[in-house]
Design a protein around this motif. Structure first.
Motif, mmCIF file in Angstrom:
data_model
loop_
_atom_site.group_PDB
_atom_site.id
_atom_site.type_symbol
_atom_site.label_atom_id
_atom_site.label_comp_id
_atom_site.label_asym_id
_atom_site.label_seq_id
_atom_site.Cartn_x
_atom_site.Cartn_y
_atom_site.Cartn_z
ATOM 1 N N CYS A 1 0.858 -1.177 0.000
ATOM 2 C CA CYS A 1 0.000 0.000 0.000
ATOM 3 C C CYS A 1 0.899 1.233 0.000
ATOM 4 O O CYS A 1 1.875 1.306 0.745
ATOM 5 C CB CYS A 1 -0.908 -0.008 1.228
ATOM 6 N N CYS A 2 0.578 2.197 -0.868
ATOM 7 C CA CYS A 2 1.398 3.401 -1.007
ATOM 8 C C CYS A 2 1.024 4.406 0.077
ATOM 9 O O CYS A 2 -0.141 4.793 0.214
ATOM 10 C CB CYS A 2 1.206 4.012 -2.386
ATOM 11 N N ALA A 3 2.053 4.847 0.852
ATOM 12 C CA ALA A 3 1.801 5.807 1.928
ATOM 13 C C ALA A 3 1.469 7.187 1.379
ATOM 14 O O ALA A 3 0.915 8.025 2.086
ATOM 15 C CB ALA A 3 3.023 5.882 2.846
ATOM 16 N N ASP A 4 1.811 7.446 0.139
ATOM 17 C CA ASP A 4 1.573 8.782 -0.429
ATOM 18 C C ASP A 4 0.236 8.904 -1.142
ATOM 19 O O ASP A 4 -0.434 9.933 -1.034
ATOM 20 C CB ASP A 4 2.715 9.146 -1.387
ATOM 21 N N CYS A 5 -0.162 7.872 -1.898
ATOM 22 C CA CYS A 5 -1.405 8.005 -2.658
ATOM 23 C C CYS A 5 -2.459 6.977 -2.271
ATOM 24 O O CYS A 5 -3.598 7.047 -2.738
ATOM 25 C CB CYS A 5 -1.144 7.961 -4.163
ATOM 26 N N GLY A 6 -2.079 6.008 -1.430
ATOM 27 C CA GLY A 6 -3.067 5.050 -0.956
ATOM 28 C C GLY A 6 -3.346 3.900 -1.895
ATOM 29 O O GLY A 6 -4.112 2.995 -1.555
ATOM 30 N N THR B 1 3.153 2.164 -8.632
ATOM 31 C CA THR B 1 2.931 2.306 -10.073
ATOM 32 C C THR B 1 1.918 3.411 -10.381
ATOM 33 O O THR B 1 1.675 3.713 -11.544
ATOM 34 C CB THR B 1 2.445 0.979 -10.683
ATOM 35 N N ALA B 2 1.354 4.023 -9.337
ATOM 36 C CA ALA B 2 0.441 5.146 -9.573
ATOM 37 C C ALA B 2 1.161 6.482 -9.434
ATOM 38 O O ALA B 2 0.882 7.423 -10.183
ATOM 39 C CB ALA B 2 -0.737 5.087 -8.609
ATOM 40 N N CYS B 3 2.090 6.607 -8.452
ATOM 41 C CA CYS B 3 2.700 7.921 -8.191
ATOM 42 C C CYS B 3 4.225 7.871 -8.071
ATOM 43 O O CYS B 3 4.854 8.879 -7.774
ATOM 44 C CB CYS B 3 2.096 8.539 -6.935
ATOM 45 N N PHE B 4 4.847 6.703 -8.296
ATOM 46 C CA PHE B 4 6.306 6.551 -8.289
ATOM 47 C C PHE B 4 6.913 6.749 -6.906
ATOM 48 O O PHE B 4 8.115 6.901 -6.764
ATOM 49 C CB PHE B 4 6.955 7.508 -9.304
ATOM 50 N N SER B 5 6.083 6.767 -5.887
ATOM 51 C CA SER B 5 6.604 6.869 -4.520
ATOM 52 C C SER B 5 7.301 5.570 -4.125
ATOM 53 O O SER B 5 6.912 4.483 -4.556
ATOM 54 C CB SER B 5 5.453 7.135 -3.551
ATOM 55 N N GLU B 6 8.339 5.697 -3.297
ATOM 56 C CA GLU B 6 8.989 4.505 -2.758
ATOM 57 C C GLU B 6 8.470 4.166 -1.363
ATOM 58 O O GLU B 6 8.936 3.225 -0.737
ATOM 59 C CB GLU B 6 10.509 4.714 -2.719
HETATM 60 ZN ZN LIG Z 1 1.406 6.009 -4.782
#
Ligand SMILES: [Zn+2]
Lengths: 386, 143
Positions: free
Chosen positions: B40-45, B56-61
């Motif tokens: 689960c992405c901490a930046d975009c959820g 793969t949605a916002c390139f966050s690590e």
């Molecule tokens: Zn994300």
């Protein structure tokens, strides 16, 4: 329309060896050599005229730099794309940017499949989130087809019509692996045994062996050769990740190729209605339905009806896979991708067999890939220099 | 199309087994504990599956692991009669499941009438052991 560098490149020869389910005793190295000789003979060019090469014989371990060596000591350009439209586009780019003037593409497959009873090796991904569940190519594409059936009420009858039409083309093409087989009806397709629902055996491509290739040069040089050139009017790629590693979602791959087609049509200054011959990639019957939608020939969801009533037959509005395609002509390694361009050239130069010749064919669209493959490349070719 | 040549791990019967990587290990360890884990992405959820080094949605690590309810609906399916290798017992059902959290995974549907499977059917995860590896598969749940 802006002048496209692609428009200064022409295909001046194509060649195919015999295609068959098995070519007993044949090697892919011998096949690509035969193709190279035939391309030189047909174009009137000498080995020393070839300064760009993309020749691959995977079983024999032949790669482009090795094949380039066979043609002598001239400085050369070598392709890296693994055949098909992407390789033609790469070669055209090399010519358009002055890296080469004349590029020979050839590939072959023979003697590769050892495990009868199993599916072809490249259809078996070794990926941790798919393979353990028994996923392989037919199942991957079937998941896409099922989603389309659910969303739009598409029936297998439409897929069976596609399969019967294309297979009957191949049964009438003397160069096809399936040449001479009896005509099929959509009912015959529907009665063949189930492989991965909704696909039955006759919805699925064959595997075969054979070689093929083509020669590209500048449009200027093409005029000096004793050939009927075919011109590159437009091309595009559409890549959406590595196939067979994750669930193929319709939202991600249902319209794959749309971007490739849009770029191709824009470069060519044409619309879908201008296409005379549809050499669409046909790994499975459903993919033809999907591509008519993705390429803009009909609206999303209408592809199932679009392919009925003879529209895709040789004498129809949009004849598809006129040589029999992957379903009946040949599916040999990666050669079947290049075969789509070769088939387009045969129609545009009047070299297609008389029974399969599309009258007054001037523009053809070739494609490679598909929904389950997560890539789809497009090339539009024409008989007149743009 | 033809880039894979490595022979997969198989169990004694020849069925393929997943080979976890450093990236995917938490998912498989979760399965062994009876938990279905997804990034689960901490930046975009966004839920990311299969595991990736970036969102793969916002390139966050900033990807963490989260437990899924394991419940979902059949997004698509195919009933396989001709398997990729003879060790698979046919027919079997491959499903894409849309999990409640909005992500999708490929799996098998167990203990079902292949002729009665339909898109939209409610399913839940069922952890199945194959030669020491625990695989997340699915069964129908009551409507
Ligand atoms: Zn994300």
């Amino acid at each position: 329309m802006a002048r496209q560098a692609l428009h200064d490149v022409a295909i001046v020869a194509t060649a195919n060896t015999r295609q068959a389910r098995r070519l007993d005793g044949e090697t892919d190295t011998a096949l690509v050599l035969a193709v190279m000789r035939e391309l030189l003979a047909r174009s009137g060019l000498r080995p020393a005229d070839i300064d760009g090469v993309n020749v691959v014989a995977p079983v024999g371990g032949i790669h482009p730099r090795q094949a380039a060596h066979w043609l002598g000591p001239r400085p050369r350009w070598c392709g890296t794309e693994y055949m098909g439209i992407a390789a033609v586009l790469e070669a055209a780019a090399a010519i358009a940017t002055g890296q080469a003037t004349t590029v020979l593409l050839a590939t072959a497959q023979a003697g590769a499949y050892g495990e009868r009873g199993a599916t072809a090796p490249w259809t078996r991904p070794s990926y941790e989130f798919t393979e353990c569940f028994g996923l392989y190519t037919a199942a991957e594409f079937a998941l896409c087809a099922r989603r389309h059936m659910t969303l739009y009420g598409t029936r297998h009858e439409s897929m069976a019509t596609v399969a019967a039409t294309i297979r009957n083309n191949g049964h009438r093409h003397p160069g096809a692996a399936s040449y001479g087989r009896a005509p099929l009806t959509p009912d015959d397709v529907a009665a063949s045994r189930m492989v991965a629902s909704p696909f039955r055996l006759l919805d699925c491509c064959i595997t075969s062996e054979g070689g093929g290739g083509l020669l590209l040069t500048t449009a200027e040089r093409a005029r000096e050769l004793p050939v009927t050139p075919v011109y590159l009017l437009g091309a595009g790629t559409d890549r959406r990740g590595l196939a067979y590693t994750r669930a193929p979602l319709w939202e991600e791959c249902g319209d794959i190729g749309a971007r490739a087609a849009a770029r191709s049509f824009a470069q060519a200054g044409l619309r879908p209605a201008d296409i005379d011959v549809c050499e669409f990639y046909d790994p499975f019957s459903f993919e033809i339905i999907r591509q008519f939608e993705a390429f803009g020939f009909c609206a999303p969801g209408e592809g199932g009806d679009f392919v009925l009533d003879g529209r895709i037959a040789i004498d129809g509005e949009f004849p598809v896979a006129t040589n029999g395609g992957l379903l009946a002509f040949s599916h040999a390694g990666t050669l079947q991708m290049l075969q789509k361009v070769i088939a387009a050239c045969e129609q545009l130069t009047g070299a297609a067999p008389p029974a399969l010749r599309v009258p007054e064919a001037r523009v053809a669209l070739a494609s490679n890939g598909g929904s389950g493959a997560l890539f789809c490349d497009v090339m539009i070719l024409g008989s007149e220099r743009p | 199309m033809s880039h894979w040549s490595t022979a997969p791990e198989t169990d004694a019967s020849g069925l393929p087994l997943p080979c976890p990587t450093a990236l995917s290990r938490p998912h498989w360890d979760g399965c062994a504990r009876g938990e279905l884990l997804v990034q689960c992405c901490a930046d975009c959820g966004r839920r990311v599956f299969p595991p990736q080094p970036v969102c793969t949605a916002c390139f966050s690590e900033r990807l963490g692991w989260e437990r899924s309810s394991g419940r979902g609906l059949i997004y698509s399916f195919t009933v396989v009669h001709r398997p990729p290798r003879p060790e698979f017992e046919v027919p079997y059902v491959i499903v894409i499941v849309e999990l409640e959290e909005g992500w999708h995974m490929l799996s098998n549907l167990l203990d079902c009438d292949p002729d009665a499977v339909a898109v939209g059917d409610p399913v839940e995860v069922s952890f199945e052991t194959r030669a020491g590896m625990v695989l997340p598969m699915f069964r129908r749940r009551g409507a």
